[in-house]
Scaffold this motif. Structure first.
Motif, mmCIF file in Angstrom:
data_model
loop_
_atom_site.group_PDB
_atom_site.id
_atom_site.type_symbol
_atom_site.label_atom_id
_atom_site.label_comp_id
_atom_site.label_asym_id
_atom_site.label_seq_id
_atom_site.Cartn_x
_atom_site.Cartn_y
_atom_site.Cartn_z
ATOM 1 N N UNK A 41 0.832 -1.214 0.000
ATOM 2 C CA UNK A 41 0.000 0.000 0.000
ATOM 3 C C UNK A 41 0.864 1.260 0.000
ATOM 4 N N UNK A 42 0.292 2.382 -0.396
ATOM 5 C CA UNK A 42 1.066 3.623 -0.431
ATOM 6 C C UNK A 42 1.251 4.263 0.942
ATOM 7 N N UNK A 43 0.381 3.953 1.895
ATOM 8 C CA UNK A 43 0.434 4.607 3.212
ATOM 9 C C UNK A 43 0.612 3.584 4.326
ATOM 10 N N UNK A 44 1.271 4.026 5.375
ATOM 11 C CA UNK A 44 1.419 3.194 6.573
ATOM 12 C C UNK A 44 0.311 3.489 7.574
ATOM 13 N N UNK A 45 -0.187 4.684 7.495
ATOM 14 C CA UNK A 45 -1.158 5.109 8.497
ATOM 15 C C UNK A 45 -2.215 6.013 7.850
ATOM 16 N N UNK A 46 -3.401 6.045 8.473
ATOM 17 C CA UNK A 46 -4.512 6.855 7.957
ATOM 18 C C UNK A 46 -5.072 7.704 9.091
ATOM 19 N N UNK A 47 -5.336 8.975 8.785
ATOM 20 C CA UNK A 47 -5.972 9.870 9.756
ATOM 21 C C UNK A 47 -7.351 10.234 9.208
ATOM 22 N N UNK A 48 -8.375 9.891 9.952
ATOM 23 C CA UNK A 48 -9.756 10.158 9.535
ATOM 24 C C UNK A 48 -10.367 11.229 10.432
ATOM 25 N N UNK A 49 -10.644 12.389 9.852
ATOM 26 C CA UNK A 49 -11.345 13.460 10.552
ATOM 27 C C UNK A 49 -12.825 13.405 10.142
ATOM 28 N N UNK A 50 -13.738 13.296 11.099
ATOM 29 C CA UNK A 50 -15.173 13.332 10.804
ATOM 30 C C UNK A 50 -15.800 14.490 11.582
ATOM 31 N N UNK A 124 -18.100 -6.192 10.168
ATOM 32 C CA UNK A 124 -16.688 -5.895 9.990
ATOM 33 C C UNK A 124 -16.523 -4.420 9.636
ATOM 34 N N UNK A 125 -15.354 -3.858 9.957
ATOM 35 C CA UNK A 125 -15.100 -2.454 9.646
ATOM 36 C C UNK A 125 -13.612 -2.234 9.431
ATOM 37 N N UNK A 126 -13.271 -1.075 8.920
ATOM 38 C CA UNK A 126 -11.865 -0.709 8.732
ATOM 39 C C UNK A 126 -11.130 -0.741 10.069
ATOM 40 N N UNK A 127 -11.780 -0.286 11.116
ATOM 41 C CA UNK A 127 -11.167 -0.280 12.446
ATOM 42 C C UNK A 127 -10.877 -1.689 12.908
ATOM 43 N N UNK A 128 -11.779 -2.598 12.623
ATOM 44 C CA UNK A 128 -11.576 -4.002 13.003
ATOM 45 C C UNK A 128 -10.413 -4.622 12.235
ATOM 46 N N UNK A 129 -10.261 -4.237 10.959
ATOM 47 C CA UNK A 129 -9.217 -4.814 10.113
ATOM 48 C C UNK A 129 -7.844 -4.176 10.350
ATOM 49 N N UNK A 130 -7.806 -3.026 10.999
ATOM 50 C CA UNK A 130 -6.527 -2.339 11.223
ATOM 51 C C UNK A 130 -5.673 -3.076 12.248
ATOM 52 N N UNK A 131 -4.378 -2.754 12.231
ATOM 53 C CA UNK A 131 -3.495 -3.336 13.257
ATOM 54 C C UNK A 131 -3.744 -2.651 14.592
ATOM 55 N N UNK A 132 -3.771 -1.336 14.568
ATOM 56 C CA UNK A 132 -4.117 -0.554 15.756
ATOM 57 C C UNK A 132 -4.980 0.627 15.326
ATOM 58 N N UNK A 133 -5.918 0.998 16.178
ATOM 59 C CA UNK A 133 -6.711 2.214 15.952
ATOM 60 C C UNK A 133 -6.782 3.001 17.255
ATOM 61 N N UNK A 134 -6.461 4.291 17.148
ATOM 62 C CA UNK A 134 -6.643 5.203 18.272
ATOM 63 C C UNK A 134 -7.716 6.216 17.885
ATOM 64 N N UNK A 135 -8.666 6.441 18.758
ATOM 65 C CA UNK A 135 -9.760 7.347 18.423
ATOM 66 C C UNK A 135 -10.046 8.296 19.584
ATOM 67 N N UNK A 136 -10.476 9.504 19.213
ATOM 68 C CA UNK A 136 -10.823 10.536 20.187
ATOM 69 C C UNK A 136 -12.157 11.147 19.785
ATOM 70 N N UNK A 137 -13.021 11.445 20.754
ATOM 71 C CA UNK A 137 -14.286 12.083 20.413
ATOM 72 C C UNK A 137 -15.430 11.701 21.316
ATOM 73 N N UNK A 202 2.750 -0.438 10.677
ATOM 74 C CA UNK A 202 1.915 -0.184 9.500
ATOM 75 C C UNK A 202 0.447 -0.502 9.820
ATOM 76 N N UNK A 203 -0.419 -0.095 8.908
ATOM 77 C CA UNK A 203 -1.853 -0.412 8.974
ATOM 78 C C UNK A 203 -2.510 0.112 10.246
ATOM 79 N N UNK A 204 -2.187 1.346 10.606
ATOM 80 C CA UNK A 204 -2.799 1.932 11.795
ATOM 81 C C UNK A 204 -3.718 3.086 11.386
ATOM 82 N N UNK A 205 -4.710 3.352 12.241
ATOM 83 C CA UNK A 205 -5.731 4.361 11.958
ATOM 84 C C UNK A 205 -5.856 5.301 13.154
ATOM 85 N N UNK A 206 -5.952 6.596 12.856
ATOM 86 C CA UNK A 206 -6.286 7.603 13.856
ATOM 87 C C UNK A 206 -7.643 8.188 13.467
#
Length: 931
Positions: A41-50, A124-137, A202-206
Motif C-alpha cells: 500500500x502507499x500509506x502506513x497510516x490513515x488519519x480520519x477526521x469526521x 466488519x469495519x476498517x477499524x476491526x481490520x486495522x493493526x491498531x486504531x486510536x480514536x478521540x471524540x 503499518x496499517x494503523x488508523x487515527x
C-alpha cells in the motif's frame, strides 16, 4: 370493547412494523473470506477526521467578504489533494453515517431506533481490520466501533457525555478537547517506548470524531455565527494536528488524510431524512496515495455549486459515502471490510495502473463473495421448485468475468480490467438487492390482505351493531358453519407448514397468519354483508356514486395534505362554508359566525413556515397572554353563572393561570439565558418539569361539566405546550381549541336540525363514566362526516403546528426549557409529546361530540380507524426504496407518520376518556357542582 381495542392495537403494531421487514431489513450476511490487495500500500497510516453534522455548502462556500471559512482545507483542495461531495443515505443520523463511512455498508432505516451507543449486530469495519486504531471524540460513536472490534487493538478516548450540552457557553470545546488530547497523546508517546513502537507500525488508523459543529447546528442553526465559527476552529485544529503528525513521523510521506462528515443538517438544525442539506457532505483527502489537485476548464454537474464556491477550476469527484471505506482500506493495505458494498473510487488514487486494477479486482471479489453467500442462504431456505435465481449473474458468468479480468491484468490492459470489475460489482450489487428483496412481493400481499381484511371487519362491526342497514338481521352472532371453521384452520396449518419447511423468520408467521383469522371473522358475517348489499341496491345509483365520490375526494385531500400542507387550508375554507350548505346559518347565526371565523383563522397555520426556521419567543409570550386573558373572561363568567363558586374550583383555576404565567416566565428567561450562553437555569428546569407533571393531574381535579372540564384541560396542557414552543405554533392549540368548542355546539345544532331530540344544553352536559347505552342511536350518513372531521382535525393538528411529513421536521430548541444535554430518547419523547398535545385536545372535544350527539364512542371511533387505515394503505403502496434519497425518506416518513397517528389515536382515545370523565377528590369526599 376492551378486547377489540387490544386486538386492534396489536394488529396496527404489526402493520407498522411490516414496513421495516418488507422494505428495510438488515443487509448483513456473514461467512465471507477477507480480500486483500496483493501489492504494497502507499500509506502506513490513515488519519480520519469526521466533522459531525457538517454541510458541504457551508464548508466550501465563501463568506460575505469573499473569504473562506476553512483556509487550511481550501489550501488542500487547491494545492495538495482531491475533493468532492460525499452523498449520504437515509437515515442521516450519526450511527448509520459512521457505519457507512467505516464499514462501507448502509444500515436499514430502523437502525435509528437501535441506539447510538453500540452495535446491535456484528459487522466488519476498517477499524476491526486495522493493526491498531486510536480514536478521540464522542462516547456515543467511539464505543460503537470499540465494542464491535475483535481483539484488543482499538483504543478510544472520549469526554463525558454530559459535555454534549446544547446550552453550554462554548461547545467548540468538544472539538478542542479532541485536538488537545491527541497532542498530549503523541507528546507522551515520545517517552513511552512501547507506545512509540506501536505508532510506527503499518496499517494503523487515527480517528478524530468532532461533534462541536453538530452540537452548534442543533443549538443555533447551521446559518448561525456559532456554527460557522466552529468550522474555523476545526480547520485550525486540523492544521495543527497535520503539522504535529508530519513532525512526529519525520515527513516520511506515508500518512494519508481524509476529512468528511457523517451527515449534514437542515436550516432549522435537524437531520434524519433525505433533504439535500442532510445528504450532501464534504469529502477532502490528501497525503500518501492520493492524487494532487487537477485543474480543469469545465466540469459536468447538474448543480451550480462549483460556481458558487469558486471551485470550478479544481476537479470535483463525487462519491457515495460507502465508497470511502474501500478507499481507506486500499490506502493502508488492510482487507476490505467484509460487509462493504462501497466501490473503490480509483480516480482518487495516485498509484500505478497495476495497483488500481488489482485493488478494483479485490473489491469485485469481496462484493461477489457477499452475493454468493446471500444466494446460498436464500437457496437453502426456499423449496427448490419455488427458487428463482438471479439470471444476470450465473455462476458461469461470474467465473468468466473474473477469468477475463485477471487475463486483462496479465496483459497490462488495466483500464479494461478496471471497467470489467466495475461491471461485475454492479451486477453483484443488483444480485444482492434481488435476494435481499426476494420476499418483498410475498410479504406485501399478506400485509395488504391483512389491511383490507381488518378494514372490512371494522366496517361490518359498525354495520351490524350500530346501523339501521341490517334491521332484519339478528344482532346476535350466529354460530359459523363447521365447514368455514375447518377451512380456515386448514389454511392456517398449510401456511404455517409452508413457512416452517422454508425456515422463515418468526415475523413471517405473523404477517402470513394474521389475515387468516381476520378474514374468517369477515366471512362469518356473510349474512350482514348480504343484507348490506341488498340495502345499498335500494339507493339510486347516482346518489350512491355521489356519496362514494365525496368520500374518495375527502380521503385523497387528506393524503395530498402530506405532500402539500396548503390542502388543509383548502379543506378548512370548505369547512367554513358548512353552515351555508346545511342551513345552520339560519338556525344558529352566532355559532355559525364563530365556526366560520375560527375555521378561517386555523386555515392560516398550514400556510406558515416550518417550525424552527424563524423562532420568535415573543409570539410564545403573546400566546400565553391571550390564554390568561381568556382565562379571566371564563373565570368571571363562571362566577356570575354559578350560585356559589366552590373554593377548591377557584383555587384550581387560579393555579392553572399561575402555571401559564410561570411557563411564560420560564420560556422568556431560558431563551435569554441561552442567548447569553449561560446554559439552562436549574430553577427553570425544575419549574418546567413540575408544570409538565401537573398538566396530567390538574384537569382531573376540575368539575366534570363539559365546558369546565374541557377548559381545564386546555389551561393545563397549554402551560406545558408553551414550554415546548419556539414561535407561532404556540398560538395553534388556542385557536384549535376555540374551533373545537364551536364544533361541539355545531354538532348539537345539526342533531336537532335532523330531528333527533336531546334534553340538555351543551353548558349543562356532564362527562360521566356510566353512560346510558339505551340513549345511543343508530348511525346516519351525517356520522361519517363527523368521523371525517375528526381525522381532518387530527391531520391539521400535526401539520398546522409547522411540522412537515418528514422525520426531520422537529426542532430541538423545543425542549431547551427541560434539558439541553444531548439525550436522544428523552428529547425525542418531549418532542413527541409536543405533537400529541393538540391531538389530545381534539380527542377530548371528540368525546364531547359523542356525548352531545348521543352516539356510541365505539361506532364513531371505528369509522375514524377505517378512514385512517385507508390512508395508511395509500402510503403503504407509495413507500419506495429507489429514486432520490429525499423521495425515499419522504415516503418512509409518510407511512410512519400515518401509522403512528392510527396507533396513537387508539391510545389517545383512552387517555381522552380518562381526562374527561375521571374526577380526583383531594379531601376524600364528594363535592357538589352547582351549575
Amino acid at each position: 370493547m376492551l378486547l377489540f381495542f387490544i386486538l386492534g392495537l396489536l394488529v396496527h403494531f404489526v402493520f407498522f412494523g411490516s414496513i421495516f421487514d418488507i422494505y428495510f431489513t438488515s443487509p448483513l450476511v456473514h461467512g465471507m473470506t477477507p480480500q486483500l490487495t496483493p501489492l504494497p500500500p502507499p500509506a502506513k497510516r490513515l488519519v480520519l477526521f469526521v466533522a459531525d453534522g457538517l454541510r458541504a455548502d457551508t464548508l466550501y462556500e465563501l463568506d460575505e467578504n469573499g473569504n473562506t471559512r476553512a483556509p487550511f482545507i481550501r489550501n488542500i483542495i487547491m494545492h495538495e489533494g482531491s475533493w468532492g461531495i460525499s452523498h449520504t443515505r437515509v437515515p442521516t443520523e450519526s450511527r448509520p453515517g459512521h457505519v457507512a463511512l467505516i464499514a462501507g455498508f448502509y444500515e436499514d432505516v430502523s437502525a435509528v431506533a437501535k441506539g447510538w451507543k453500540e452495535n446491535p449486530v456484528g459487522f466488519d469495519s476498517l477499524i476491526n481490520e486495522s493493526r491498531y486504531t486510536w480514536s478521540w471524540g464522542s462516547p456515543d460513536i467511539l464505543t460503537m466501533f470499540a465494542k464491535g472490534a475483535s481483539g484488543d487493538h482499538v483504543y478510544a478516548y472520549s469526554y463525558d457525555a454530559d459535555n454534549e450540552d446544547f446550552g453550554a457557553q462554548d461547545v467548540t470545546k468538544l472539538d478542542t478537547w479532541v485536538f488537545d488530547n491527541m497532542k498530549e497523546f503523541f507528546h507522551a508517546a515520545r517517552n513511552n517506548q512501547s507506545l512509540f513502537s506501536k505508532l510506527n507500525e503499518e496499517k494503523i488508523v487515527f480517528f478524530l470524531h468532532l461533534l462541536g459543529i453538530d452540537t452548534n447546528g442543533h443549538a443555533h442553526r447551521p446559518t448561525s455565527r456559532e456554527y460557522k465559527d466552529n468550522i474555523k476552529v476545526v480547520d485550525e485544529g486540523m492544521k495543527e494536528i497535520v503539522s504535529m503528525l508530519e513532525d512526529f513521523y519525520g515527513n516520511d510521506g506515508k500518512t494519508a488524510f481524509i476529512f468528511t462528515s457523517d451527515h449534514g443538517m437542515t436550516d432549522w438544525g435537524f437531520h434524519g431524512a433525505g433533504h439535500p442539506s442532510e445528504t450532501l457532505t464534504p469529502f477532502v483527502t490528501w497525503g500518501a496515495g492520493i492524487k494532487y489537485p487537477q485543474r480543469v476548464s469545465a466540469q459536468k454537474f447538474d448543480d451550480a455549486f462549483l460556481k458558487e464556491w469558486k471551485l470550478e477550476n479544481w476537479k470535483r469527484q463525487d462519491i457515495h459515502q460507502a465508497d470511502i471505506a474501500p478507499l481507506m482500506a486500499s490506502l493502508i493495505g488492510v482487507p476490505f471490510p467484509l460487509n462493504s458494498v462501497g466501490i473503490l473510487p480509483v480516480d482518487y488514487l495516485n498509484n500505478t495502473d497495476l495497483f488500481k486494477a488489482e485493488s478494483m479486482f479485490t473489491n469485485a471479489v469481496q462484493i461477489l463473495e457477499q452475493f454468493k453467500v446471500k444466494m446460498t442462504q436464500k437457496k437453502e431456505a426456499i423449496l427448490p421448485f419455488f427458487f428463482t435465481p438471479f439470471k444476470l449473474l450465473s455462476e458461469s458468468k461470474q467465473l468468466n468475468i473474473l477469468r477475463k479480468a485477471r487475463s486483462y491484468i496479465k496483459q497490462r490492459k488495466y483500464d479494461e480490467a478496471v471497467s470489467l470489475c466495475k461491471e461485475l460489482i454492479q451486477l453483484a450489487l443488483k444480485g444482492l438487492s434481488y435476494y435481499h428483496t426476494y420476499d418483498r412481493f410475498f410479504l406485501g400481499i399478506n400485509v395488504v390482505l391483512g389491511f383490507v381484511g381488518w378494514t372490512s371487519y371494522a366496517s361490518l362491526l359498525i354495520i351490524r351493531s350500530h346501523s339501521s342497514f341490517t334491521r332484519g338481521v339478528s344482532k346476535e352472532v350466529k354460530k359459523p358453519s363447521h365447514l368455514l371453521s375447518c377451512s380456515f384452520i386448514a389454511v392456517g396449518v398449510l401456511v404455517a407448514f409452508f413457512l416452517l419447511i422454508q425456515d422463515c423468520p418468526w415475523t413471517y408467521y405473523i404477517y402470513c397468519l394474521l389475515p387468516v383469522p381476520i378474514w374468517y371473522a369477515v366471512l362469518r358475517e356473510f349474512q350482514v354483508i348480504q343484507d348490506f348489499v341488498i340495502s345499498l341496491l335500494t339507493f339510486p345509483p347516482s346518489q350512491l356514486a355521489g356519496y362514494l365520490f365525496i368520500f374518495t375526494l375527502g380521503i385523497e385531500v387528506l393524503v395530498l395534505s402530506f405532500f402539500y400542507r396548503y390542502m388543509l387550508t383548502a379543506g378548512l375554507i370548505a369547512f367554513a362554508c358548512w353552515p351555508f350548505i346545511t342551513q345552520l346559518w339560519i338556525r344558529a347565526k352566532s355559532i355559525s359566525l364563530s365556526w366560520i371565523f375560527f375555521s378561517l383563522l386555523l386555515a392560516v397555520f398550514p400556510l406558515m413556515p416550518v417550525v424552527g426556521r424563524k423562532p420568535d419567543i415573543f409570539l410564545v409570550i403573546g400566546a400565553g397572554s391571550l390564554v390568561l386573558l381568556l382565562s379571566l373572561c371564563v373565570l368571571t363568567s363562571l362566577i356570575k353563572r354559578k350560585d356559589r363558586f366552590i373554593n377548591e374550583e377557584l383555587l384550581l383555576h387560579l393555579f392553572q393561570m399561575l402555571s401559564i404565567a410561570l411557563s411564560m416566565y420560564v420560556v422568556y428567561s431560558t431563551h435569554h439565558s441561552l442567548l447569553k450562553k449561560q446554559g439552562l437555569p436549574f430553577l427553570n428546569q425544575i419549574i418546567s418539569w413540575i408544570i409538565l407533571a401537573s398538566s396530567f393531574v390538574l384537569p382531573l381535579l376540575s368539575p366534570t361539566s363539559l365546558f369546565e372540564r374541557l377548559f381545564s384541560i386546555l389551561l393545563s396542557w397549554m402551560s406545558a405546550y408553551l414550554l415546548l414552543s419556539t414561535g407561532y405554533e404556540a398560538l395553534f392549540p388556542l385557536v384549535l381549541s376555540c374551533l373545537m368548542f364551536v364544533w361541539i355546539q355545531m354538532e348539537q345544532e345539526t342533531l336537532q336540525q335532523s330531528g333527533v331530540s336531546y334534553r340538555q344544553k351543551v353548558t349543562s352536559l356532564q362527562f360521566t363514566c356510566n353512560l346510558d347505552i339505551t340513549q345511543f342511536r343508530h348511525l346516519y350518513l351525517e356520522d361519517i362526516r363527523r368521523a371525517f372531521f375528526l381525522v381532518f382535525f387530527l391531520v391539521t393538528a400535526f401539520f398546522g403546528t409547522g411540522n412537515i411529513a418528514s422525520v426531520n421536521s422537529f426542532d430541538l430548541a423545543s425542549v431547551y426549557c427541560f434539558l439541553t444535554v444531548f439525550s436522544p430518547y428523552m428529547m425525542g419523547a418531549l418532542m413527541m409529546w409536543k405533537i400529541l398535545i393538540p391531538f389530545v385536545l381534539v380527542m377530548c372535544a371528540f368525546e364531547a361530540v359523542q356525548l352531545t350527539t348521543q352516539l356510541s364512542s365505539k361506532s364513531l371511533f371505528l369509522m375514524v380507524l377505517i378512514i385512517s387505515d385507508i390512508m395508511a394503505l395509500h402510503f403503504f403502496f407509495l413507500v419506495k426504496d429507489y429514486g432520490s434519497w429525499l423521495e425515499i425518506g419522504t415516503s418512509i416518513s409518510h407511512y410512519v407518520i400515518v401509522m403512528s397517528m392510527t396507533i396513537v389515536l387508539m391510545l389517545l382515545n383512552g387517555l381522552a376518556h380518562l381526562l374527561t370523565t375521571k374526577k380526583l377528590e383531594l379531601y376524600g369526599k364528594s363535592k357538589s357542582h352547582l351549575i
